[in-house]
Design an enzyme around this catalytic site. Structure first.
Site, PDB file in Angstrom:
ATOM      1  N   GLU A 149      -9.024  -6.897   4.559  1.00 15.31           N
ATOM      2  CA  GLU A 149      -8.243  -7.999   3.986  1.00 15.31           C
ATOM      3  C   GLU A 149      -7.597  -8.857   5.073  1.00 15.31           C
ATOM      4  OE1 GLU A 149      -5.796  -5.842   1.214  1.00 15.31           O
ATOM      5  OE2 GLU A 149      -7.598  -5.151   0.158  1.00 15.31           O
TER       6      GLU A 149
ATOM      7  N   TYR B  66       0.808  -1.219   0.000  1.00 18.81           N
ATOM      8  CA  TYR B  66       0.000   0.000   0.000  1.00 18.81           C
ATOM      9  C   TYR B  66       0.848   1.280   0.000  1.00 18.81           C
ATOM     10  CZ  TYR B  66      -4.428  -2.432   0.283  1.00 18.81           C
ATOM     11  OH  TYR B  66      -5.521  -3.210  -0.020  1.00 18.81           O
TER      12      TYR B  66
END
Length: 437
Positions: free
Chosen positions: A169, A127
């Protein structure tokens, strides 16, 4: 598929004053928090995305994949070359900006994307890479129009979204890891057998190489498979719906060979062609744990209407088989559209299910027929699906509707159901084709 986990993005501000300090892309000492002022800035810039969003996301993908070529193993190269991936991400960015103060409106999109991310093995450490390249792309595409307050607002907005995805997630990864037979990452499965289902579709029966059990799955879910493509020098993952019932011993996927139309706008499907031509029985595949939130409500006893187009019938076959096995009194209507008998997969199976189960009915539409086709067995109507013409069959009290097929097909059937008075909350859909991942 594509990585939409990176959904924060671009904006353009007013022309800066000559003494404006140049925005800094240096990572902050601590995670930026999204303030009310940040929200205001992000929301006010949403309209700009309609004009500049695709330019920014296209630049972003090129920049990130050049700086981090290892990520090419995650992204669909065909969607990159056709531009569908940047377009999908640009739309997702716009949706995030427009709903920055009402993230509840994005719940279903976040769930869908998070499932895709987990099936591809996206990890939290990726990310920051996405964020760095996205912020840099905003500045490099829009130049002096980007002021430091705008950049700060989007940095905070991105961090908020990244944290949301990472949290969702994490739960999915933990659920897969702790479920009996489940795993995270890739597991080797062997092709136990291949079955030709039509001129375009082949089914692959997959069993674990390690001989262990497989996890349970809910009808409608998919697995990712990946193959190495020497011509690209990368792995390419694809998602395929599970097309059989859950027995804990095998997975079945039914793959349509994508021949493409030629040219960069419609290249052939590299992965589907490899599976059809180069993956014999006995070969091994890297496979993800089952994922996806387009799932049948197996606990309900209400009627089910399954509406599919082309290869979109694959998750419907899993739903149909499960309903027949586990809920033999639950009414089911199977509506399917296909070009002709040659490309109609599992037609004998469907005919047998309808014959042996009085609670199941079908409405199969062929665009083209031949003399050898069996009316009432292979197909029921000629032409394309018009739900208004069969409303007596599909409009059942308290029914749930499940749709799967190409995007234009999905839009048409969604609208047709709503026009017939079906509440939107009773319509569930899975789109086969490009999307954000």
């Amino acid at each position: 598929m594509l990585t939409s986990t990176q959904v924060p993005a671009p904006l353009r501000g007013d022309e800066p004053d000559v003494d404006t300090v140049e925005p800094s892309l240096s990572p902050p000492a601590q995670k930026p928090e999204l303030s009310p002022e940040h929200q205001k800035i992000v929301k006010s810039t949403a309209p700009v995305l309609a004009e500049h969003g695709v330019a920014i996301t296209s630049h972003f993908y090129k920049r990130m994949l050049s700086n981090h070529p290892e990520l090419r193993n995650i992204f669909n190269s065909a969607h990159q070359s056709t531009g569908t991936q940047p377009a999908a991400l640009a739309h997702a960015v716009w949706a995030y900006a427009a709903n920055i103060d009402n993230l509840g409106a994005l719940t279903s999109a976040v769930s869908r994307i998070a499932h895709k991310h987990v099936s591809l093995g996206v990890t939290p450490d990726q990310y920051p890479i996405v964020g760095e390249n996205l912020l840099a792309s905003i500045q490099e595409v829009l130049g002096d129009a980007i002021t430091q307050p705008i950049l700060d607002a989007w940095a905070a907005a991105y961090q908020q979204l990244a944290d949301i995805f990472i949290g969702v997630e994490r739960s999915l990864y933990e659920g897969a890891e702790h479920s009996p037979g489940g795993w995270t990452g890739w597991r080797r499965l062997r092709v136990a057998r291949k079955v030709v289902e039509s001129d375009e579709i082949v089914s692959f029966y997959l069993e674990p190489v390690d001989g262990g059990p497989l996890p349970t799955f809910t009808p409608g879910q998919y697995i990712s498979v990946r193959v190495f493509l020497p011509e690209l020098g990368v792995y390419q993952p694809r998602q395929y719906s599970l097309s059989d019932t859950d027995d804990g011993k095998h997975f079945r996927i039914s793959v349509k060979r994508d021949a493409g139309q030629g040219g960069p706008a419609a290249p052939p499907g590299r992965v589907s062609n490899v599976l059809h031509e180069q993956l014999p029985a006995g070969a091994e595949l890297d496979v993800s744990n089952p994922l996806g939130d387009f799932t049948l409500d197996v606990a309900s006893d209400e009627p089910v209407v399954l509406i599919s187009g082309g290869v979109g019938l694959t998750p419907m076959l899993s739903m149909l088989g499960t309903l027949v096995e586990r809920a033999p009194t639950r009414p089911v209507v199977f509506v399917h559209a296909v070009r002709n008998a040659k490309v109609h997969a599992m037609k004998d199976y469907l005919a047998r299910v309808v014959r042996d189960n009085p609670q199941v009915s079908k409405a199969v539409f062929y665009e083209e027929t031949e003399a050898a086709d069996r009316p009432g067995v292979d197909y029921d109507f000629v032409g394309r699906i018009v739900l208004a013409d069969i409303k007596d069959k599909v409009l059942l009290p308290n029914a749930s509707y499940y749709l799967c097929g190409p995007i234009p097909f999905m839009r048409l059937q969604q609208k047709a159901l709503e026009d017939l008075g079906v509440p939107p909350e009773r319509i569930h859909s899975e789109v086969f084709g490009s999307g954000v991942v």
